[in-house]
Design a protein around this motif. Structure first.
Motif, short mmCIF file in Angstrom:
data_model
loop_
_atom_site.label_atom_id
_atom_site.label_comp_id
_atom_site.label_asym_id
_atom_site.label_seq_id
_atom_site.Cartn_x
_atom_site.Cartn_y
_atom_site.Cartn_z
N TRP A 116 0.83 -1.21 0.00
CA TRP A 116 0.00 0.00 0.00
C TRP A 116 0.86 1.26 0.00
CZ3 TRP A 116 -4.85 0.67 -1.22
CH2 TRP A 116 -5.73 -0.40 -1.14
N LEU A 117 1.96 1.25 0.73
CA LEU A 117 2.85 2.40 0.78
C LEU A 117 3.51 2.65 -0.58
CD1 LEU A 117 4.14 4.55 2.63
CD2 LEU A 117 5.97 2.93 3.05
N ILE A 118 3.98 1.61 -1.22
CA ILE A 118 4.59 1.75 -2.54
C ILE A 118 3.54 2.20 -3.55
CG2 ILE A 118 5.64 0.46 -4.45
CD1 ILE A 118 7.06 -1.24 -2.30
N GLY A 119 2.36 1.65 -3.48
CA GLY A 119 1.27 2.06 -4.38
C GLY A 119 0.91 3.53 -4.20
N ALA A 120 0.88 4.00 -2.96
CA ALA A 120 0.58 5.40 -2.69
C ALA A 120 1.68 6.31 -3.24
CB ALA A 120 0.40 5.63 -1.19
N ALA A 121 2.94 5.90 -3.10
CA ALA A 121 4.05 6.69 -3.62
C ALA A 121 3.99 6.78 -5.14
CB ALA A 121 5.38 6.09 -3.17
N VAL A 122 3.68 5.68 -5.80
CA VAL A 122 3.56 5.69 -7.26
C VAL A 122 2.40 6.57 -7.68
CG1 VAL A 122 3.01 4.23 -9.25
CG2 VAL A 122 4.69 3.47 -7.58
N ALA A 123 1.28 6.51 -6.96
CA ALA A 123 0.12 7.35 -7.29
C ALA A 123 0.46 8.83 -7.16
CB ALA A 123 -1.04 6.99 -6.38
N VAL A 124 1.23 9.19 -6.14
CA VAL A 124 1.63 10.60 -5.97
C VAL A 124 2.53 11.04 -7.12
CG1 VAL A 124 3.03 12.14 -4.54
CG2 VAL A 124 1.34 10.65 -3.48
N LEU A 125 3.47 10.20 -7.53
CA LEU A 125 4.36 10.54 -8.64
C LEU A 125 3.57 10.71 -9.94
CD1 LEU A 125 7.43 8.25 -7.93
CD2 LEU A 125 7.27 10.72 -7.65
N ILE A 126 2.65 9.81 -10.20
CA ILE A 126 1.83 9.92 -11.41
C ILE A 126 0.98 11.17 -11.37
CG2 ILE A 126 -0.10 8.86 -12.65
CD1 ILE A 126 1.14 6.14 -11.95
N PHE A 127 0.39 11.48 -10.22
CA PHE A 127 -0.42 12.68 -10.07
C PHE A 127 0.39 13.94 -10.36
CE2 PHE A 127 -1.88 16.19 -7.37
CZ PHE A 127 -3.14 16.39 -7.93
N ARG A 128 1.63 14.00 -9.84
CA ARG A 128 2.48 15.17 -10.07
C ARG A 128 2.83 15.32 -11.55
NH1 ARG A 128 7.52 15.14 -6.43
NH2 ARG A 128 7.81 17.11 -7.52
N ARG A 129 3.14 14.21 -12.23
CA ARG A 129 3.49 14.27 -13.65
C ARG A 129 2.29 14.71 -14.50
NH1 ARG A 129 7.40 15.61 -15.45
NH2 ARG A 129 7.31 14.36 -17.32
N VAL A 130 1.10 14.21 -14.18
CA VAL A 130 -0.10 14.59 -14.91
C VAL A 130 -0.41 16.06 -14.67
CG1 VAL A 130 -2.60 14.22 -15.05
CG2 VAL A 130 -1.06 12.28 -15.03
N ARG A 131 -0.24 16.52 -13.44
CA ARG A 131 -0.49 17.92 -13.12
C ARG A 131 0.47 18.83 -13.90
NH1 ARG A 131 0.72 20.22 -7.28
NH2 ARG A 131 2.76 19.66 -8.09
N CYS A 132 1.75 18.46 -13.96
CA CYS A 132 2.72 19.25 -14.73
C CYS A 132 2.40 19.22 -16.21
CB CYS A 132 4.14 18.72 -14.50
SG CYS A 132 4.82 19.13 -12.89
N LEU A 133 1.92 18.09 -16.70
CA LEU A 133 1.55 17.97 -18.11
C LEU A 133 0.42 18.91 -18.46
CD1 LEU A 133 1.89 16.33 -20.80
CD2 LEU A 133 0.08 14.84 -19.92
N PHE A 134 -0.61 18.98 -17.62
CA PHE A 134 -1.75 19.83 -17.89
C PHE A 134 -1.45 21.30 -17.65
CE2 PHE A 134 -4.41 15.92 -17.24
CZ PHE A 134 -4.80 15.84 -18.56
N ARG A 135 -0.51 21.61 -16.80
CA ARG A 135 -0.14 23.00 -16.56
C ARG A 135 0.80 23.53 -17.64
NH1 ARG A 135 1.10 24.04 -10.20
NH2 ARG A 135 -1.04 23.89 -9.48
N GLY A 136 1.35 22.63 -18.43
CA GLY A 136 2.26 23.05 -19.48
C GLY A 136 3.67 23.26 -19.01
N ARG A 137 3.95 22.84 -17.82
CA ARG A 137 5.30 22.99 -17.27
C ARG A 137 5.97 21.64 -17.25
NH1 ARG A 137 6.51 25.06 -11.44
NH2 ARG A 137 8.62 24.43 -11.84
#
Length: 55
Positions: free
Chosen positions: A13-34
């Protein structure tokens, strides 16, 4: 029927949560254009320190 979780379950669960946070950050940067590659000091892509010539 209660099922107790072992240390392996918490680790998964801890590893899954860490991967989810990393994916969320990358998607957020993608949509922000940064993208990645900003200045290490300030995070800006237009920083004069980042514009140094690379040899």
């Amino acid at each position: 029927m209660a099922v107790s979780m072992g240390w392996q379950d918490y680790t998964v669960w801890l590893i899954g949560a860490a991967v989810a946070v990393l994916i969320f950050r990358r998607v957020r940067c993608l949509f922000r254009g940064r993208g990645r590659g900003g200045c290490a000091a300030c995070g800006s892509t237009g920083c004069p320190l980042r514009r140094k010539e690379r040899k």
